[in-house]
Design a protein around this motif. Structure first.
Motif, PDB file in Angstrom:
ATOM      1  N   TRP A 120       3.234  -1.474 -15.712  1.00  7.69           N
ATOM      2  CA  TRP A 120       2.557  -1.921 -14.499  1.00  7.69           C
ATOM      3  C   TRP A 120       3.497  -1.950 -13.299  1.00  7.69           C
ATOM      4  CZ3 TRP A 120      -2.239  -1.224 -14.062  1.00  7.69           C
ATOM      5  CH2 TRP A 120      -3.088  -1.360 -15.164  1.00  7.69           C
ATOM      6  N   ARG A 121       4.782  -2.125 -13.531  1.00  9.96           N
ATOM      7  CA  ARG A 121       5.739  -2.067 -12.419  1.00  9.96           C
ATOM      8  C   ARG A 121       5.848  -0.634 -11.902  1.00  9.96           C
ATOM      9  NH1 ARG A 121       7.691  -5.226  -8.730  1.00  9.96           N
ATOM     10  NH2 ARG A 121       8.663  -6.710 -10.102  1.00  9.96           N
ATOM     11  N   GLY A 124       1.814   0.479 -10.813  1.00 12.77           N
ATOM     12  CA  GLY A 124       1.239  -0.308  -9.739  1.00 12.77           C
ATOM     13  C   GLY A 124      -0.228  -0.608 -10.027  1.00 12.77           C
ATOM     14  N   THR A 126      -4.198  -0.482 -10.063  1.00 12.35           N
ATOM     15  CA  THR A 126      -5.232   0.543  -9.968  1.00 12.35           C
ATOM     16  C   THR A 126      -6.535  -0.113  -9.530  1.00 12.35           C
ATOM     17  OG1 THR A 126      -5.857   0.257 -12.282  1.00 12.35           O
ATOM     18  CG2 THR A 126      -4.152   1.901 -11.820  1.00 12.35           C
ATOM     19  N   GLY A 142      -1.074  -6.420  -3.647  1.00 14.78           N
ATOM     20  CA  GLY A 142      -0.601  -5.044  -3.800  1.00 14.78           C
ATOM     21  C   GLY A 142       0.324  -4.808  -4.971  1.00 14.78           C
ATOM     22  N   ALA A 143       0.892  -5.837  -5.539  1.00 13.80           N
ATOM     23  CA  ALA A 143       1.755  -5.674  -6.709  1.00 13.80           C
ATOM     24  C   ALA A 143       0.905  -5.879  -7.958  1.00 13.80           C
ATOM     25  CB  ALA A 143       2.891  -6.684  -6.683  1.00 13.80           C
ATOM     26  N   ALA A 144       1.205  -5.156  -9.004  1.00 11.37           N
ATOM     27  CA  ALA A 144       0.468  -5.291 -10.260  1.00 11.37           C
ATOM     28  C   ALA A 144       1.239  -6.177 -11.213  1.00 11.37           C
ATOM     29  CB  ALA A 144       0.230  -3.925 -10.900  1.00 11.37           C
TER      30      ALA A 144
END
Length: 153
Positions: A120-121, A124, A126, A142-144
């Motif tokens: 996920w880093r 990002g 979806t 905005g960060a996952a």
């Protein structure tokens, strides 16, 4: 009795004939082929457990908690039992129980969690992730992140 057990395990014995001896390539070929067979048997057992639960109309979560967990714990039980019988202090059986459970917890939970966090880093957030976890998407801006809600997975 021995011939019945031999006939019962014959398909597995024939399947595992494909494992090369450990003298080839310093044992690495044997290791990787054996690891592949472990993955294959694990996939087969997972499918069998799922089909068993389907036949008995048992949810997958209950099947995993009861039958699959029992199947992974029984070999540890028998190894600890034989170690306790042979060792006068039973140190080996205690080490087996604590070490086995530690590996199960730390690798079984930690490794997938770490892989998911790295994934996920890199990837990002979806659209699907933001739709599934709107509160977390708004909070992280905005960060996952790797999210596991405390409910039925």
């Amino acid at each position: 009795q021995d011939w019945a057990l031999h006939l019962f395990t014959l398909p597995l014995k024939l399947l595992f004939l494909g494992v090369p001896p450990p003298t080839y390539f310093g044992g690495w070929l044997c290791f990787w082929v054996s690891l592949g067979f472990v993955a294959l048997v694990t996939a087969l057992l997972a499918d069998l457990a799922e089909m068993f639960g389907c036949v008995l109309d048992i949810p997958d979560s209950i099947t995993a908690i009861s039958f699959v967990a029992l199947g992974t714990s029984m070999p540890d039980l028998f190894a600890s039992l034989s170690a306790a019988k042979e060792d006068p202090t039973a140190d080996a059986s205690i080490i087996n129980v604590t070490g086995s459970n530690s590996v199960n917890v730390f690798l079984g939970l930690g490794l997938p969690w770490t892989i998911a966090c790295v994934y996920w880093r890199v990837v990002g957030p979806t659209e699907e992730w933001a739709d599934r976890y709107p509160a977390e998407a708004e909070l992280l801006d905005g960060a996952a992140s790797f999210v596991v809600r405390s409910q039925n997975l």
